[in-house]
Design a protein around this motif. Structure first.
Motif, PDB file in Angstrom:
ATOM      1  N   ARG A 211      65.677  44.917  52.355  1.00  0.00           N
ATOM      2  CA  ARG A 211      65.222  44.225  53.789  1.00  0.00           C
ATOM      3  C   ARG A 211      66.427  43.678  54.760  1.00  0.00           C
ATOM      4  O   ARG A 211      67.469  43.699  54.131  1.00  0.00           O
TER       5      ARG A 211
ATOM      6  N   GLU B  87      63.652  43.080  59.706  1.00  0.00           N
ATOM      7  CA  GLU B  87      62.213  42.439  59.649  1.00  0.00           C
ATOM      8  C   GLU B  87      61.977  41.533  60.847  1.00  0.00           C
ATOM      9  O   GLU B  87      60.884  41.152  61.197  1.00  0.00           O
ATOM     10  N   ASP B  88      63.004  41.304  61.646  1.00  0.00           N
ATOM     11  CA  ASP B  88      62.887  40.685  62.833  1.00  0.00           C
ATOM     12  C   ASP B  88      62.061  41.413  64.061  1.00  0.00           C
ATOM     13  O   ASP B  88      61.786  40.828  65.096  1.00  0.00           O
TER      14      ASP B  88
ATOM     15  N   ARG C  35      72.165  35.285  59.806  1.00  0.00           N
ATOM     16  CA  ARG C  35      72.483  35.235  58.509  1.00  0.00           C
ATOM     17  C   ARG C  35      72.683  36.634  57.976  1.00  0.00           C
ATOM     18  O   ARG C  35      73.307  36.796  56.815  1.00  0.00           O
TER      19      ARG C  35
ATOM     20  N   LYS D  80      64.826  37.385  52.614  1.00  0.00           N
ATOM     21  CA  LYS D  80      63.522  37.001  52.499  1.00  0.00           C
ATOM     22  C   LYS D  80      62.910  36.278  53.621  1.00  0.00           C
ATOM     23  O   LYS D  80      63.841  36.435  54.951  1.00  0.00           O
ATOM     24  N   GLN D  81      62.098  35.502  53.720  1.00  0.00           N
ATOM     25  CA  GLN D  81      61.542  34.607  54.946  1.00  0.00           C
ATOM     26  C   GLN D  81      62.784  33.641  55.257  1.00  0.00           C
ATOM     27  O   GLN D  81      63.262  32.900  54.230  1.00  0.00           O
ATOM     28  N   PRO D  82      63.173  33.656  56.539  1.00  0.00           N
ATOM     29  CA  PRO D  82      64.429  32.937  56.985  1.00  0.00           C
ATOM     30  C   PRO D  82      63.999  31.372  56.522  1.00  0.00           C
ATOM     31  O   PRO D  82      62.869  30.901  56.762  1.00  0.00           O
TER      32      PRO D  82
HETATM   33  P1  AMP Z   1      60.065  40.421  49.107  1.00  0.00           P
HETATM   34  O1  AMP Z   1      61.238  41.511  49.704  1.00  0.00           O
HETATM   35  O2  AMP Z   1      58.796  41.356  48.516  1.00  0.00           O
HETATM   36  O3  AMP Z   1      60.561  39.613  48.190  1.00  0.00           O
HETATM   37  O4  AMP Z   1      59.391  39.744  50.199  1.00  0.00           O
HETATM   38  C1  AMP Z   1      60.263  38.886  51.060  1.00  0.00           C
HETATM   39  C2  AMP Z   1      59.203  38.535  52.518  1.00  0.00           C
HETATM   40  O5  AMP Z   1      60.206  37.888  53.262  1.00  0.00           O
HETATM   41  C3  AMP Z   1      58.421  39.687  52.830  1.00  0.00           C
HETATM   42  O6  AMP Z   1      57.363  39.442  52.904  1.00  0.00           O
HETATM   43  C4  AMP Z   1      59.264  39.850  54.517  1.00  0.00           C
HETATM   44  O7  AMP Z   1      58.490  40.309  55.209  1.00  0.00           O
HETATM   45  C5  AMP Z   1      59.654  38.257  54.612  1.00  0.00           C
HETATM   46  N1  AMP Z   1      60.733  38.356  55.601  1.00  0.00           N
HETATM   47  C6  AMP Z   1      61.957  38.894  55.448  1.00  0.00           C
HETATM   48  N2  AMP Z   1      62.583  38.779  56.581  1.00  0.00           N
HETATM   49  C7  AMP Z   1      61.655  37.745  57.447  1.00  0.00           C
HETATM   50  C8  AMP Z   1      61.802  37.389  58.773  1.00  0.00           C
HETATM   51  N3  AMP Z   1      63.078  37.578  59.727  1.00  0.00           N
HETATM   52  N4  AMP Z   1      60.808  36.723  59.255  1.00  0.00           N
HETATM   53  C9  AMP Z   1      59.592  36.539  58.358  1.00  0.00           C
HETATM   54  N5  AMP Z   1      59.660  36.934  57.244  1.00  0.00           N
HETATM   55  C10 AMP Z   1      60.557  37.772  56.739  1.00  0.00           C
END
Ligand code: AMP
Ligand code: MG
Length: 290
Positions: A123, A127-128, A107, A93-95
């Motif tokens: 994911r 994503e990076d 991570r 997810k978002q870091p």
């Molecule tokens: P989900 O998989 O729908 O639960 O959403 C996870 C969110 O985290 C998505 O919007 C991804 O783009 C976001 N995400 C994953 N990795 C990163 C990252 N390295 N930087 C910013 N956002 C991220």
């Protein structure tokens, strides 16, 4: 094998707009695909048992997609045939603040499976170079001037190379990395979002932020084209597969997984002569137990 046309192994450039999001072109019939998927899942279960016992390779399956392409349901349906002892699922997810104080692979390294196990990345480090590039998030990262002052193009070119190097490194350390992009159409995404809004039991899956990402659908598609083209290789390929029909996506993912496990050529460990005679001795003792 129907997955060949969706394979990117470094010899071809990816143009997602030329790749179908459904099975029409493949001229398949749903009933037989469902039956074939079942057969694949049975074969995967057998091979995973040997892979787990053999412990010579580790497998990382990276699932990437835009929202509502079916990553979660693919994991639920395809991976359920495997022994949970040998599988881990990691959702990136978002870091966190802590993640962001480290390099972006920090991570990820902590989620690498031991050999004999399969890690599913829902994911990933991709994503990076995807969400980060689309939103220019790197601009707010706390990093040295020499990094921040580079052009965006250079910054991400380097990341593509770092990712390719990382995957080579894993491959050379007896891991396989297979990357799957679930290719969903703009229309199907809308349909699935509406379903998430209209069905109370699906509301939790929807976030208003999903619409902001949807507005960038074309930008994501363009960047995926570059990312897939630049990070595919024969040993760590990408597959970009149709994702508008879940039954077809599941079949293709099962086929890809089966193919990877077959390539491992795992064998049950063979005992040394000494260990085997020890085993026979244990057998004798058990049989003669009073
Ligand atoms: P989900 O998989 O729908 O639960 O959403 C996870 C969110 O985290 C998505 O919007 C991804 O783009 C976001 N995400 C994953 N990795 C990163 C990252 N390295 N930087 C910013 N956002 C991220
Ligand atoms: Mg989401």
């Amino acid at each position: 094998m129907k997955t060949k046309k969706y394979l990117f192994d470094g010899s071809n450039k990816c143009q997602l707009n030329d790749i179908p999001t459904n099975s029409k072109e493949d001229d398949v019939d749903k009933e037989s695909i469902l039956a074939e998927t079942e057969k694949n899942l049975e074969k995967i279960a057998i091979l995973q048992d040997i892979f787990y016992a053999d412990k010579r390779e580790g497998l990382i399956v990276v699932l990437q997609a835009l929202d509502a392409a079916g990553k979660d349901s693919t994991i639920k349906n395809v991976m359920s045939c495997m022994n949970p002892q040998g599988v881990t699922v990691h959702s990136f997810k978002q870091p966190t603040t802590e993640d962001l104080t480290h390099d972006y692979l920090w991570r990820v390294n902590r989620c690498l499976p031991e050999r004999g196990k399969i890690a599913i990345f829902n994911r990933s480090y991709y994503e990076d170079v995807l969400v980060v590039q689309v939103h220019n998030l790197q601009k707010n990262y706390s990093m040295a001037e020499r990094i921040i002052s580079q052009s965006e193009k250079k910054f991400f070119e380097k990341r593509y190379q770092q990712i390719s190097n990382y995957e080579d490194y894993l491959y050379e350390n007896s891991y396989r990395v297979v990357k799957i992009f679930l290719h969903v159409s703009h229309d199907k995404q809308k349909e699935r979002f509406l379903e998430r809004i209209d069905k109370p039991e699906k509301n939790w899956k929807f976030s208003s932020a999903d619409l902001k990402e949807r507005a960038m659908f074309n930008e994501y598609t363009e960047i995926y084209n570059t990312v897939i083209s630049k990070t595919s290789s024969t040993h760590c390929p990408w597959y970009a597969i149709p994702a508008d029909q879940k039954w077809y996506t599941r079949y293709l993912v099962s086929q890809i997984l089966l193919n990877e496990l077959e390539q491992c050529k795992s064998k049950y460990p063979k005992l040394s002569d000494e260990a085997e005679s020890g085993l026979m001795e244990c057998r004798r003792q058990l049989v003669n137990e009073k």
